[in-house]
Design an enzyme around this catalytic site. Structure first.
Site, mmCIF file in Angstrom:
data_model
loop_
_atom_site.group_PDB
_atom_site.id
_atom_site.type_symbol
_atom_site.label_atom_id
_atom_site.label_comp_id
_atom_site.label_asym_id
_atom_site.label_seq_id
_atom_site.Cartn_x
_atom_site.Cartn_y
_atom_site.Cartn_z
ATOM 1 N N ASP A 284 0.863 -1.178 0.000
ATOM 2 C CA ASP A 284 0.000 0.000 0.000
ATOM 3 C C ASP A 284 0.906 1.235 0.000
ATOM 4 O O ASP A 284 2.126 1.141 0.149
ATOM 5 C CB ASP A 284 -0.976 -0.024 1.196
ATOM 6 C CG ASP A 284 -2.184 0.878 0.942
ATOM 7 O OD1 ASP A 284 -2.145 1.706 0.005
ATOM 8 O OD2 ASP A 284 -3.186 0.768 1.685
HETATM 9 C C1 BGC Z 1 -5.189 3.175 0.316
HETATM 10 C C2 BGC Z 1 -5.448 2.120 -0.739
HETATM 11 C C3 BGC Z 1 -5.392 2.734 -2.116
HETATM 12 C C4 BGC Z 1 -4.067 3.435 -2.292
HETATM 13 C C5 BGC Z 1 -3.873 4.022 -3.668
HETATM 14 C C6 BGC Z 1 -3.999 4.035 0.011
HETATM 15 O O1 BGC Z 1 -3.964 5.138 0.840
HETATM 16 O O2 BGC Z 1 -5.050 2.555 1.569
HETATM 17 O O3 BGC Z 1 -6.670 1.512 -0.517
HETATM 18 O O4 BGC Z 1 -5.595 1.759 -3.085
HETATM 19 O O5 BGC Z 1 -3.960 4.459 -1.323
HETATM 20 O O6 BGC Z 1 -4.693 5.094 -3.911
#
Ligand code: BGC
Length: 765
Positions: A284
């Protein structure tokens, strides 16, 4: 699936012998050979470049990103969501020595240009065809915007509505969420490999257990027994992987002391070895660097080492792999094989996306680029409306308050009655608020001759300016929560005046979308005081009061339950939300949604999930007594249970009839029930099958959902539903984490929610 297999088989049998002997290209082998050959020709730098997933943004403008790509420092990008930009980036990739294509990812969560209901809303449909339709539509639209991969489905089980990301997921139940995981993966990816041009790769997230953060506070630690993990929290991820999800996004949280991002047990033993996952894993956002803040890595170098060793193939939104891996490989701390494994998965994913055959598969030719990305003509409004109607859950309807007459004069009030951005809900990807139908617009479009809709805002979302500031500080492009400068009293006065001049009040209340979002955990599940005051003043007019709730989590509604005549839970219903809600309010669509998550009476009751463990001193309704498991200040149990939702008609269920009082090992029995529409309207309902294991070697839940069927019945019509029950459905994880069914007694419970059920027992021998 089965059918096409039979067709292939019979075609093969009918074919001449020469056909059968001709060497058949094995797609898996072809992919393996292709990727291995490519990896064999790559330099260490080229390999490490492939492991970097980077976002276009203020720190990384497109020109700089293109240069980074040409230099071979990037494997994929996210957040650029138009064909000209991605064409430019792909052109940059085509200038590299090996011409390895980029892939383009995006958070396509509950729609793309067309916004469908949020996760909780989709789950409330209990209709897998609708869920799949959302994903298929979103894939088509995202692919048309040159997207190859989505960071979805988000299948984190959530039993704590304080957690803002509860809105993104599909609720509290492992079985229901697993069904949805499967349907979304199928909808995004379709059956073809490599993926067809109008499909995108799914990456299931957040692996794993992100929904169990302590106290519902985002990014908090997770501590959980292995039995609960296997039984309740892991199945949806597994279901997505079994359905063929090409990617996995790793969770931000730690699990029993080890961050998911450095968790070798999670990423290697469970995911790759036990589950056989063959696809790409991505961290993530910034999670690898965060290993230093978790306190398991002393610096970024160690963080990179831990993550690559654990099996994180791509690092998202940082340069940590790019900076640290070359040195780690040279020093021998990270074996080359580990880099090769990661790069093999990245290239394998690109292969499966069809990008080696055609890097411009979803980018297309410039002459075909849409002139206006936000054009209304790009939306699938009928799909959005049909799915949204099904996502609405009728919680109360006293004295037949609903449906409303089209000839009624309606006082439409509330801070969410005319709030386009909130219709979309959070993570609405490329949704465009100006195209969203608000409740006000929906009612106005549907009101009949002689009827009238008069609007008054009545209250701000909240009177707490600190909260407004926080919500507007979330990473939106522009401040979203706008405050009416009038005093609360002035606003309420206006609303009351409008109400007094109307036949019925429709009040759209709840949360601004940012209140149910990443990093938006709450300590209270109450409606904000500004809105409570409005409701109380409206109630005092004596006019029938309909609450239309818009929110991304179960709220504590004891007070509202008493004040309102009808309550419709609409979550955030998407682009066509206002029309869909009007369809239900006027009775053009008979509500059929059922809650995918329990509604507690108060925040202090959390968790209230229905499938909780059996207890030595259970609370029994009607005979509470002392020394039973309860809170003494209020009624024990949820206000609205899992699986609950009303209709404008009534349904009656017969007793459950089992085909046999015993099941042999490996055998199957059938539970039959007759459902009858006893009311005067046609309507759909969801018949739910629960099973209780009466006595086992470990404490089992009071009941568990094991099947459901949504069906439409005309007035007076009845239908017999037959649910097969197999030994597989009786299995659970025992103390040694073996998946077993133990002989003994089981109760089959069938109902229209998780509480009001008919029961019949049988014996597994
Ligand atoms: C989130 C994810 C997301 C990623 C990309 C993160 O802050 O936890 O769910 O896919 O950002 O946008």
């Amino acid at each position: 699936m089965k059918q096409s297999w039979i067709l292939v088989l019979s075609a093969a049998l009918a074919a001449p012998a020469a056909w059968a002997q001709a060497p058949q290209p094995n797609p898996a082998e072809a992919k393996k050979t292709f990727v291995a050959d490519l990896v064999g020709r790559m330099t260490l730098e080229e390999k490490i470049g492939q492991l970097r997933l980077i976002s276009i943004g203020p720190d990384m403008p497109i020109a700089q990103l293109a240069d980074e790509i040409t230099a071979g420092h990037v494997g994929g990008t996210f957040n650029s969501v138009n064909r000209p930009d991605n064409r430019r980036l792909q052109d940059a990739a085509m200038k590299t020595r090996l011409k390895i294509p980029m892939f383009f990812a995006y958070d396509v969560i509950h729609g793309h240009r067309t916004t469908f209901p949020i996760g909780l809303g989709l789950a409330s449909t209990w209709d897998m065809a609708s869920v799949e339709r959302m994903a298929r539509t979103a894939a088509r639209e995202a692919a048309a915007d040159s997207i190859d991969m989505t960071f979805a489905p988000m299948v984190d089980i959530s039993r704590d509505p304080r957690w803002g990301r509860t809105s993104e997921g599909f609720g509290e139940d492992p079985y229901l969420v697993s069904q949805i995981a499967r349907a979304t993966v199928q909808g995004f990816q379709g059956p073809q490999r490599p993926l067809a041009a109008d499909r995108i790769m799914a990456s299931v997230k957040h692996f794993a257990l992100y929904g169990a953060v302590e106290g519902g506070r985002d990014y908090n630690a997770v501590d959980m027994s292995p039995m609960r993990m296997y039984q309740d929290y892991l199945p949806p991820y597994k279901a997505a992987i079994d359905a063929g999800a090409g990617g996995v996004m790793v969770a931000l949280n730690s699990i029993n002391g080890v961050p998911a991002t450095s968790n070798t047990w999670l990423m290697q033993d469970l995911l790759r070895r036990d589950w056989g996952f063959k696809g790409v894993t991505v961290s993530d956002h910034g999670a690898i660097v965060e290993l230093t803040r978790h306190g398991v890595a002393r610096d970024e170098r160690e963080a990179a080492k831990l993550a690559i060793r654990a099996g994180i193939d791509m690092s998202m939104a940082d340069s940590v792999y790019w900076k640290e891996l070359p040195g780690l490989v040279r020093s021998g701390e990270v074996p080359m094989q580990q880099i090769d494994n990661a790069v093999t998965e990245v290239l394998g994913a690109k292969y499966d996306m069809g990008l080696f055959k055609n890097p411009y598969l979803r980018i297309g030719a410039a002459k075909d680029d849409p002139a206006d990305l936000k054009a209304d003509s790009r939306l699938d409004r009928p799909a959005a409306r049909e799915v949204a109607r099904q996502s609405l859950v009728l919680l109360e309807n006293r004295n037949g308050t609903l449906p409303l007459s089209r000839k009624a004069s309606i006082a439409l009030v509330g801070p969410l009655a005319d709030a386009p951005i909130d219709m979309l809900g959070s993570w609405s990807a490329a949704g465009y608020d100006k195209l969203a139908v608000t409740l006000r617009a929906g009612l106005n479009a549907a009101i009949g001759q002689g009827g009238r809709v008069t609007y008054a805002r009545g209250a701000n979302i909240t009177g707490d300016e600190a909260i407004v500031k926080y919500l507007n500080f979330l990473n939106w492009d522009a401040p979203e929560v706008t405050q009416d400068p009038r005093t609360p009293a002035e606003m309420i006065q206006e609303a009351v005046r409008v109400a007094q001049q109307s036949d019925v009040i429709v009040a759209a209340v709840g949360e601004a979308r940012g209140m149910s979002h990443e990093s938006s955990s709450r300590t209270s599940l109450d409606l904000p005081q500004s809105q409570r005051d409005l409701i109380t003043a409206l109630k005092a007019t004596g006019k029938p009061l309909v609450l239309v709730l818009m929110n991304g989590r179960p709220l504590a509604l004891q007070r509202e339950q008493k004040e309102a005549d009808a309550i419709l839970e609409t979550w955030y219903a998407g682009t066509e939300g206002g029309n869909a809600i009007s369809d239900v309010l006027f009775g053009d669509y008979n509500p059929s949604g059922k809650l995918p998550i329990s509604f507690p009476r108060s925040v202090g009751q959390i968790p209230t999930y229905y499938n909780h463990a059996r207890l030595g001193r259970p609370f029994t309704e009607g005979k509470p007594g002392n020394y039973t498991s309860q809170y003494f200040e209020e009624v024990t149990g949820p206000l609205y249970p899992f699986g609950y939702g009303l209709s404008y008609t009534d349904f009656a269920l017969s007793d459950v009839v089992l085909s046999s009082p015993t099941m042999e090992r490996g055998g199957q029995i059938e539970a039959a029930v007759t459902v009858r529409n006893t009311g005067r309207r046609a309507g759909e309902t969801v018949v739910q099958l629960y099973i209780q294991d009466v006595a086992a070697s470990v404490v089992r839940p009071v009941k568990e959902l094991k099947g459901f069927r949504k069906l439409m019945l005309q007035p007076g019509e009845e239908r017999v539903l037959r649910f097969p029950i197999t030994e597989e459905q009786l299995k659970f994880f025992n103390a040694r984490l073996e998946h077993v069914a133990e002989p003994g007694r089981f109760n089959v419970q069938i109902g229209l929610d998780s509480q009001a059920v008919r029961e019949q027992g049988f014996e597994l021998r």
